[in-house]
Write a protein that holds these residues in place. Structure first.
Motif, short mmCIF file in Angstrom:
data_model
loop_
_atom_site.label_atom_id
_atom_site.label_comp_id
_atom_site.label_asym_id
_atom_site.label_seq_id
_atom_site.Cartn_x
_atom_site.Cartn_y
_atom_site.Cartn_z
N GLY A 22 -10.04 4.50 5.39
CA GLY A 22 -11.19 4.87 6.16
C GLY A 22 -11.84 3.64 6.92
N GLU A 23 -11.51 2.34 6.51
CA GLU A 23 -11.90 1.14 7.22
C GLU A 23 -11.29 0.72 8.45
N VAL A 24 -11.78 0.09 9.41
CA VAL A 24 -11.14 -0.38 10.66
C VAL A 24 -10.94 -1.88 10.51
N TYR A 25 -9.81 -2.39 10.44
CA TYR A 25 -9.09 -3.59 10.67
C TYR A 25 -8.61 -3.88 11.92
N ALA A 26 -8.49 -4.99 12.14
CA ALA A 26 -8.11 -5.84 13.38
C ALA A 26 -6.86 -6.83 13.24
N LEU A 27 -6.02 -6.80 14.28
CA LEU A 27 -5.16 -8.00 14.18
C LEU A 27 -4.95 -8.64 15.66
N ASP A 28 -4.86 -9.78 15.77
CA ASP A 28 -4.72 -10.42 17.04
C ASP A 28 -3.52 -9.81 18.00
N VAL A 29 -3.73 -9.22 19.10
CA VAL A 29 -2.68 -8.45 19.73
C VAL A 29 -1.53 -9.23 20.11
N MET A 30 -1.68 -10.64 20.26
CA MET A 30 -0.50 -11.67 20.68
C MET A 30 0.63 -11.69 19.42
N ARG A 31 0.22 -11.42 18.15
CA ARG A 31 0.95 -11.41 17.01
C ARG A 31 1.94 -10.21 16.85
N VAL A 32 1.39 -9.03 17.71
CA VAL A 32 1.95 -7.75 17.51
C VAL A 32 2.96 -7.38 18.35
N GLN A 33 4.27 -6.93 17.83
CA GLN A 33 5.34 -6.83 18.68
C GLN A 33 5.56 -5.48 19.28
N GLU A 34 5.24 -4.54 18.20
CA GLU A 34 5.35 -3.09 18.72
C GLU A 34 4.62 -2.38 17.64
N VAL A 35 4.53 -1.05 17.75
CA VAL A 35 3.98 -0.08 16.80
C VAL A 35 4.79 1.01 16.65
N LEU A 36 5.49 1.41 15.54
CA LEU A 36 6.34 2.44 15.28
C LEU A 36 5.81 3.65 14.31
N ARG A 37 6.55 4.89 14.76
CA ARG A 37 6.22 5.94 13.79
C ARG A 37 7.15 5.56 12.28
N VAL A 38 6.61 5.99 11.40
CA VAL A 38 7.25 5.61 10.01
C VAL A 38 8.53 6.45 9.86
N GLY A 39 9.65 5.90 9.81
CA GLY A 39 10.91 6.45 9.65
C GLY A 39 11.55 6.06 8.35
N GLU A 40 12.82 6.01 8.44
CA GLU A 40 13.88 5.72 7.13
C GLU A 40 13.20 4.27 6.62
N ILE A 41 12.71 4.13 5.53
CA ILE A 41 12.61 2.74 5.20
C ILE A 41 13.33 2.51 3.87
N SER A 42 14.48 1.66 3.78
CA SER A 42 15.45 1.44 2.77
C SER A 42 14.67 0.66 1.58
N PRO A 43 14.75 1.07 0.51
CA PRO A 43 14.07 0.03 -0.60
C PRO A 43 14.97 -0.98 -0.89
N VAL A 44 14.30 -1.95 -1.26
CA VAL A 44 14.95 -3.42 -1.62
C VAL A 44 14.77 -3.57 -3.20
N PRO A 45 15.98 -3.42 -4.01
CA PRO A 45 15.84 -3.48 -5.50
C PRO A 45 15.18 -4.95 -5.79
N GLY A 46 14.37 -4.91 -6.67
CA GLY A 46 13.80 -6.26 -7.11
C GLY A 46 12.71 -6.94 -6.00
N ALA A 47 12.31 -6.35 -5.12
CA ALA A 47 11.12 -6.79 -4.30
C ALA A 47 9.97 -6.57 -4.89
N PRO A 48 9.03 -7.47 -4.33
CA PRO A 48 7.70 -7.25 -4.77
C PRO A 48 7.05 -6.01 -4.60
N ASP A 49 6.14 -5.49 -5.36
CA ASP A 49 5.48 -4.26 -5.32
C ASP A 49 5.02 -3.88 -3.98
N TYR A 50 4.69 -5.12 -3.25
CA TYR A 50 3.87 -4.62 -1.84
C TYR A 50 4.86 -4.40 -0.80
N VAL A 51 6.32 -4.87 -1.23
CA VAL A 51 7.38 -4.72 -0.07
C VAL A 51 7.80 -3.15 -0.47
#
Length: 158
Positions: A22-51
């Motif tokens: 519900g909060e609005v955040y902003a990122l420098d547009v020069m750092r953004v390459q593209e915006v994607l719809r959420v698709g298949e994300i393959s989990p990585v065993p042992g990765a940190p919880d935020y990954v």
């Protein structure tokens, strides 16, 4: 010296705005390459919880992190509005999962106030500042501080 400070105050930062909890955040547009719809994300065993895992973006492997978890918020199910913002940071491409992407806005640097030291300490580390826009607070995220050097190195190894 005062002229330099005035130039910075008048400089305009173009940002992609997105929503989290519900909060609005902003990122420098020069750092953004593209915006994607959420698709298949393959989990990585042992990765940190935020990954969340990795995606294949036209033959390139991109690690996706959950912006909510990274900023100390609770997990939330994806919706039709959820998006992955692919950005470049620390010499690598990374995707951040957000609740929704709104628009590209211009924020004068002089309007960005240092982030107040209230609220979530975890989130405060990643915040460049706060700006008021159309009677709404916009939290400007510092992409480079989203992860520590060690965490960026850990992501590069995934």
């Amino acid at each position: 010296m005062a002229d330099d400070k005035q130039k910075i105050q008048n400089e305009v930062l173009q940002c992609v705005t997105f929503e989290l909890n519900g909060e609005v955040y902003a990122l420098d547009v020069m750092r953004v390459q593209e915006v994607l719809r959420v698709g298949e994300i393959s989990p990585v065993p042992g990765a940190p919880d935020y990954v969340l895992g990795i995606i294949n973006l036209r033959g390139k492997v991109v690690t996706v992190i959950d912006a909510r978890l990274r900023l100390g918020m609770s997990y939330s199910e994806n919706t039709d509005l959820s998006r992955i913002i692919v950005l470049e940071a620390a010499g690598q491409d990374v995707g951040i999962l957000v609740d929704g992407v709104a628009e590209v806005v211009q924020i004068p640097r002089g309007d960005i106030d240092p982030s107040p030291s209230v609220g979530n300490e975890e989130a405060a580390r990643y915040i460049e500042g706060v700006a008021s826009r159309d009677k709404e607070l916009v939290i400007v995220v510092d992409v480079d501080k989203l992860l520590s050097e060690e965490e960026w190195a850990e992501l590069a190894a995934i």
